[in-house]
Design an enzyme around this catalytic site. Structure first.
Site, PDB file in Angstrom:
ATOM      1  N   ASP A   1       0.679  -1.300  -0.023  1.00 38.08           N
ATOM      2  CA  ASP A   1       0.043  -0.143   0.063  1.00 38.08           C
ATOM      3  C   ASP A   1       0.962   1.113  -0.082  1.00 38.08           C
ATOM      4  O   ASP A   1       0.436   2.282  -0.473  1.00 38.08           O
ATOM      5  CB  ASP A   1      -0.955   0.076   1.347  1.00 38.08           C
ATOM      6  CG  ASP A   1      -2.311  -0.996   1.078  1.00 38.08           C
ATOM      7  OD1 ASP A   1      -2.000  -1.932   0.113  1.00 38.08           O
ATOM      8  OD2 ASP A   1      -3.364  -0.731   1.852  1.00 38.08           O
TER       9      ASP A   1
ATOM     10  N   CYS B   1       1.087  -8.208   5.384  1.00 35.39           N
ATOM     11  CA  CYS B   1       0.901  -6.846   5.274  1.00 35.39           C
ATOM     12  C   CYS B   1      -0.876  -6.607   5.002  1.00 35.39           C
ATOM     13  O   CYS B   1      -1.537  -7.473   5.077  1.00 35.39           O
ATOM     14  CB  CYS B   1       1.646  -5.987   4.060  1.00 35.39           C
ATOM     15  SG  CYS B   1       3.339  -5.729   4.589  1.00 35.39           S
ATOM     16  N   ASP B   2      -0.944  -5.319   4.550  1.00 37.30           N
ATOM     17  CA  ASP B   2      -2.465  -4.722   4.595  1.00 37.30           C
ATOM     18  C   ASP B   2      -3.588  -5.485   4.073  1.00 37.30           C
ATOM     19  O   ASP B   2      -4.630  -5.707   4.972  1.00 37.30           O
ATOM     20  CB  ASP B   2      -2.306  -3.405   4.023  1.00 37.30           C
ATOM     21  CG  ASP B   2      -1.645  -2.243   4.781  1.00 37.30           C
ATOM     22  OD1 ASP B   2      -0.473  -2.894   5.319  1.00 37.30           O
ATOM     23  OD2 ASP B   2      -1.696  -0.956   4.673  1.00 37.30           O
ATOM     24  N   LYS B   3      -3.548  -5.963   3.040  1.00 38.46           N
ATOM     25  CA  LYS B   3      -4.767  -6.719   2.486  1.00 38.46           C
ATOM     26  C   LYS B   3      -4.533  -8.339   2.636  1.00 38.46           C
ATOM     27  O   LYS B   3      -5.397  -8.932   2.281  1.00 38.46           O
ATOM     28  CB  LYS B   3      -5.106  -6.159   1.220  1.00 38.46           C
ATOM     29  CG  LYS B   3      -5.290  -4.646   1.053  1.00 38.46           C
ATOM     30  CD  LYS B   3      -6.286  -4.111   1.959  1.00 38.46           C
ATOM     31  CE  LYS B   3      -6.190  -2.654   2.118  1.00 38.46           C
ATOM     32  NZ  LYS B   3      -5.181  -2.248   2.424  1.00 38.46           N
TER      33      LYS B   3
ATOM     34  N   CYS C   1       5.409  -2.347   8.355  1.00 37.14           N
ATOM     35  CA  CYS C   1       5.703  -0.954   8.876  1.00 37.14           C
ATOM     36  C   CYS C   1       5.526  -0.804  10.469  1.00 37.14           C
ATOM     37  O   CYS C   1       4.673  -1.557  10.962  1.00 37.14           O
ATOM     38  CB  CYS C   1       5.162   0.062   8.153  1.00 37.14           C
ATOM     39  SG  CYS C   1       5.484   0.334   6.326  1.00 37.14           S
TER      40      CYS C   1
ATOM     41  N   GLU D   1      -6.744   4.973   0.022  1.00 41.70           N
ATOM     42  CA  GLU D   1      -6.067   5.350   1.126  1.00 41.70           C
ATOM     43  C   GLU D   1      -5.591   6.742   1.059  1.00 41.70           C
ATOM     44  O   GLU D   1      -5.510   7.191   0.051  1.00 41.70           O
ATOM     45  CB  GLU D   1      -5.106   4.549   1.817  1.00 41.70           C
ATOM     46  CG  GLU D   1      -5.512   3.348   2.369  1.00 41.70           C
ATOM     47  CD  GLU D   1      -4.312   2.387   2.908  1.00 41.70           C
ATOM     48  OE1 GLU D   1      -4.575   1.375   3.840  1.00 41.70           O
ATOM     49  OE2 GLU D   1      -3.242   2.626   2.721  1.00 41.70           O
TER      50      GLU D   1
ATOM     51  N   SER E   1      -4.838   5.188   5.634  1.00 38.17           N
ATOM     52  CA  SER E   1      -3.895   4.223   5.991  1.00 38.17           C
ATOM     53  C   SER E   1      -3.781   4.078   7.377  1.00 38.17           C
ATOM     54  O   SER E   1      -4.332   4.786   8.078  1.00 38.17           O
ATOM     55  CB  SER E   1      -2.318   4.802   5.656  1.00 38.17           C
ATOM     56  OG  SER E   1      -1.468   4.240   6.106  1.00 38.17           O
TER      57      SER E   1
END
Length: 619
Positions: free
Chosen positions: A81, A122-124, A201, A496, A522
Site C-alpha cells: 500500500d 501486510c495490509d490486505k 511498517c 487510502e 492508511s
C-alpha cells in the site's frame, strides 16, 4: 467422523490419475494416508513485509512433514500500500483483498486440502486470507512475517536547531518530505532511516493491527503480531505453526472436534478482536476488514457492535502514528498482545471462554502468556526479544534482548484500566445526516482540542484534487476537506488518504482542519481524519450533496457528524443530483480497468465491509 477432504482426490481406484499426478509432486504410497496441508505463502520482492518470506514456506513445510502431514505450498499476490499510495496503483489495493480470498479458496478447494497455514503480513493479505479461512472453514493457523524494526536517526530540529534523536517510520518520511523547513539532506537521511529492515511498517498501522487481531481471534500463536521480523524467536512461531496444524487437522478429522475450525471462534471472538483494536488504537481499516471477515464466517457483527464497544472499551496502548514514543517493538517488550488482553480481562472487557489454536480457551492462554501473571520464565524471556538496529532483509538474523521488560502499567507502553490513556477507546463510529450508515475516526490520533470541531466544507472530487489544494495552500485553518467519490464503487477501490493527511500535518494544520471521505485511511494516519463515510457518494450518499462553504459539525464525544443544512435543502439538492447522476462534478484523469469496473459493479459500501453484494448473483 468427517472424512479427510483430500481423500476426494487420493482414495479409490477411480482416482488413479489424480494419484499419479500427486506422485509427480513427490508423494509416496504412505503419504496418501496423511493430511494434506496447504502452506499459503505470500512472498514477493515488491513488499518489504514479504521480501523475507521466500524460504519460510518450506520451513513450515518441513515441520508439517516431520509431524506426519504432507505440505503443499502455493503463493498469493501481495500489494504494498505504501508503494501504491498517491497514484492510481492504490485503486487496486482493497480489491486485491478479495482476489486473495478467492485465490486461496480456488487452490484449497481445487486440490482438496485438509487444512492450511497462512503466511501473511501486510495490509490486505492478512484480511484476505482470514476471509478465505472463514469461507473454507477448515483448520488453520496464521503466522505473519512480523513487524519491521523502527527507524532511528539524529536530526536537527528546524525550529530550535538542536540535534535530536528520533524514532522513525514510513509516515515520518512522508511528512518531512512535504515540510519546507527540512533540507533535502534531512529528507534523504529520513528516507534512508525510516524503514531499516524487512517486515510490516513499524507502527500500529493496518498490517500490524491485523496481525495483532489474529491473536485475539485465537487463530495465531502468542507473539504473532509483535515479535520483530528480524528476531530469531519468530522462527519458532513458524516451526510451531507447522507442527501444530497437523495436530489440529487430526483433532478435527479423527476426533470430530469442531472447536478447531475457524468459524467456531464465534461472535465473542469478533468482539474480543474489536475490543483489542479499540484498546490499542489500531487502524480504522481493521473495522472494514473485521466486518468482511464476519460476513464470511456467517456472524452478525456490525457497525452497531463496533459503536457499542467504542463507548465502553478504554484505550490501554498508544503506538505510532498516535505517538512517536512507542512502536510495535515496544509493545512486545511490554508483553505484547497477550498483555493488552490480560489488562482487558482484568477490566471485565473480554470473553475468555473462546477457543484458540494453541490453548483450549483464551483464559487458559492468558494464564500462561500474560506477563503480569505468568510464572513461566521462558515467556518473560520471549517478550524481551528486541530490535538490533541493523538494516537487513533477512529473517531471524539477530537475537537481541531488551535489558528488561516494560511492566509499568501506570506510565508505560501498555496501561492498566486504572491508568488508561482514556476511558473510551481509540476508535469511534460517528453518524449524522452526512453519514446515515456511519463513518469512522481513529480518536487515538485526534488532539483533545478538536474532539468537537465545526468548520467550512472544502469540497474535492478526488484524492488528487485534495492533495493539489493542500500543497497549494488553498486549504485553510477551519476547513473540513471533503474527499468524495473515492469509496469502494466511486474510486473504484476505496483509496487510502495517507498523502492528504500527511500534507495537512506538514502544513501545520493537523489541529486546525478535518478531513472527511468516503475513501479510507492508511493505518499511518492521525489527526481529525474521518473515513468510510456511508453511504458513499457513488451510492447516493449525502456526502455527495455537500457544497463549498457548508458548515459541518463533528462531535466525537457524542458520536455525531452533520452538515448544517436544512432537510429541505438537502432534499432539493438530492433531486438535482439524481437528475445529473451520482458521479464527480469534475472530470478525473483516471484509468479504470475492466477488472476494477467488475469490482465496482458488485461491491457494497464500507459499513458492510466493502464486500460483494452477493444478492446480485442470485438466480
Amino acid at each position: 467422523m468427517p472424512a479427510y477432504r483430500s481423500k476426494t482426490s487420493t482414495a479409490g481406484r477411480n482416482m488413479a490419475g489424480a494419484r499419479s499426478l500427486w506422485r509427480a509432486t513427490g508423494m509416496k504410497d504412505d503419504d496418501f494416508n496423511k493430511p494434506i496441508i496447504a502452506v499459503v505463502n505470500s512472498f514477493t520482492q515488491f513488499v518489504p513485509g514479504h521480501v523475507h518470506l521466500k524460504d519460510l514456506g518450506q520451513l513450515v513445510a518441513r515441520e508439517i512433514e516431520a509431524a506426519g502431514g504432507v505440505a503443499k505450498e502455493f503463493n498469493t499476490i501481495a500489494v504494498d500500500d505504501g508503494i501504491a499510495m498517491g497514484h492510481d496503483g492504490m485503486l487496486y489495493s482493497l480489491p486485491s483483498r478479495d482476489i486473495i480470498a478467492d485465490s486461496v479458496e480456488y487452490m484449497v478447494n481445487a486440490h482438496c486440502a485438509d487444512a492450511m497455514v497462512c503466511i501473511s503480513n501486510c495490509d490486505k493479505i492478512t484480511p484476505g486470507m482470514l476471509m478465505a479461512a472463514m469461507r473454507l472453514n477448515i483448520p488453520v493457523i496464521f503466522v505473519s512475517g512480523g513487524p519491521m524494526e523502527a527507524g532511528k536517526t539524529r536530526l536537527a530540529n528546524p525550529v530550535t536547531k538542536a540535534v535530536e534523536f528520533k524514532k522513525l517510520d514510513l509516515v515520518d518520511a512522508m511528512v518531512i518530505a512535504a515540510d519546507p523547513a527540512y533540507s533535502d539532506a534531512d529528507v534523504a537521511e529520513v528516507e534512508r532511516s525510516a524503514c531499516p529492515t524487512c517486515g510490516s511498517c513499524s507502527g500500529m498501522f493496518t498490517a500490524n493491527s491485523m496481525n495483532c487481531l489474529t491473536e485475539a481471534l485465537g487463530l495465531s500463536l502468542p507473539g504473532n503480531g509483535t515479535v520483530v521480523a528480524t528476531h530469531a524467536d519468530r522462527e519458532q512461531l513458524f516451526k510451531r505453526a507447522g507442527s501444530r496444524i497437523v495436530e489440529l487437522a487430526r483433532q478435527y478429522y479423527e476426533q470430530e472436534d469442531a472447536r478447531v475450525l475457524p468459524r467456531s471462534v464465534g461472535f465473542k471472538a469478533f468482539e474480543n478482536a474489536m475490543t483489542l483494536d479499540i484498546a490499542m488504537g489500531g487502524s480504522t481499516n481493521t473495522i472494514l476488514h473485521l466486518l468482511a471477515i464476519a460476513q464470511e464466517a456467517g456472524i452478525d457483527f456490525s457497525m452497531n457492535d463496533i459503536d457499542r464497544l467504542s463507548r465502553v472499551v478504554p484505550q490501554l496502548c498508544k503506538v505510532a502514528p498516535n505517538t512517536n514514543k512507542y512502536h510495535i517493538e515496544d509493545v512486545h517488550r511490554a508483553g505484547g498482545i497477550m498483555a493488552i488482553l490480560g489488562e482487558l480481562e482484568r477490566a471485565g472487557k473480554l470473553h475468555t471462554d473462546v477457543p484458540t489454536v494453541h490453548a483450549p480457551s483464551l483464559g487458559d492462554a492468558l494464564n500462561q502468556w500474560d506477563i503480569v501473571r505468568t510464572k513461566d520464565e521462558a515467556v518473560r524471556h520471549f517478550y524481551m526479544a528486541g530490535p538490533a538496529g541493523i538494516p537487513t532483509q533477512v529473517a531471524f538474523s539477530q537475537n537481541t534482548r531488551w535489558p528488561s521488560l516494560d511492566l509499568d502499567r501506570a506510565e508505560g507502553c501498555i496501561r492498566s484500566y486504572e491508568h488508561a490513556f482514556s476511558k473510551e477507546g481509540g476508535l469511534a463510529v460517528l453518524r449524522g445526516n452526512i453519514a446515515l450508515d456511519g463513518c469512522v475516526v481513529k480518536t487515538a490520533g485526534v488532539d483533545e482540542s478538536i474532539l468537537v470541531f465545526e468548520g467550512s466544507a472544502h469540497v474535492t472530487e478526488s484524492q488528487d484534487e485534495a492533495v493539489e489544494n493542500i500543497l497549494n495552500d488553498k486549504v485553510k485553518a477551519g476547513d473540513v476537506v471533503i474527499v468524495r467519490y473515492e469509496g469502494p464503487k466511486g474510486g473504484p477501490g476505496m483509496q487510502e488518504m495517507l498523502y492528504p493527511t500527511s500534507y495537512i500535518k506538514s502544513k501545520g494544520l493537523g489541529k486546525a482542519c478535518a478531513l472527511l471521505t468516503d475513501g479510507r485511511f492508511s493505518g499511518g494516519t492521525s489527526g481529525l481524519s474521518i473515513g468510510h463515510c456511508s453511504p458513499e457518494a457513488a451510492a447516493g450518499g449525502a456526502i455527495g450533496l455537500v457544497r463549498d462553504g457548508d458548515k459541518i459539525r463533528i462531535d466525537i464525544p457524542n458520536r455525531t457528524i452533520d452538515v448544517l443544512v436544512s432537510d429541505e435543502e438537502l432534499a432539493r439538492r438530492r433531486e438535482e443530483q439524481n437528475a445529473k447522476g451520482w458521479k464527480p462534478a469534475k472530470a478525473r484523469p483516471r484509468k479504470v480497468s475492466a477488472a476494477l469496473k467488475a469490482y465496482a459493479k458488485l461491491v457494497m459500501s464500507a459499513d458492510k465491509g466493502a464486500v460483494r453484494d452477493l444478492s446480485l448473483l442470485d438466480d
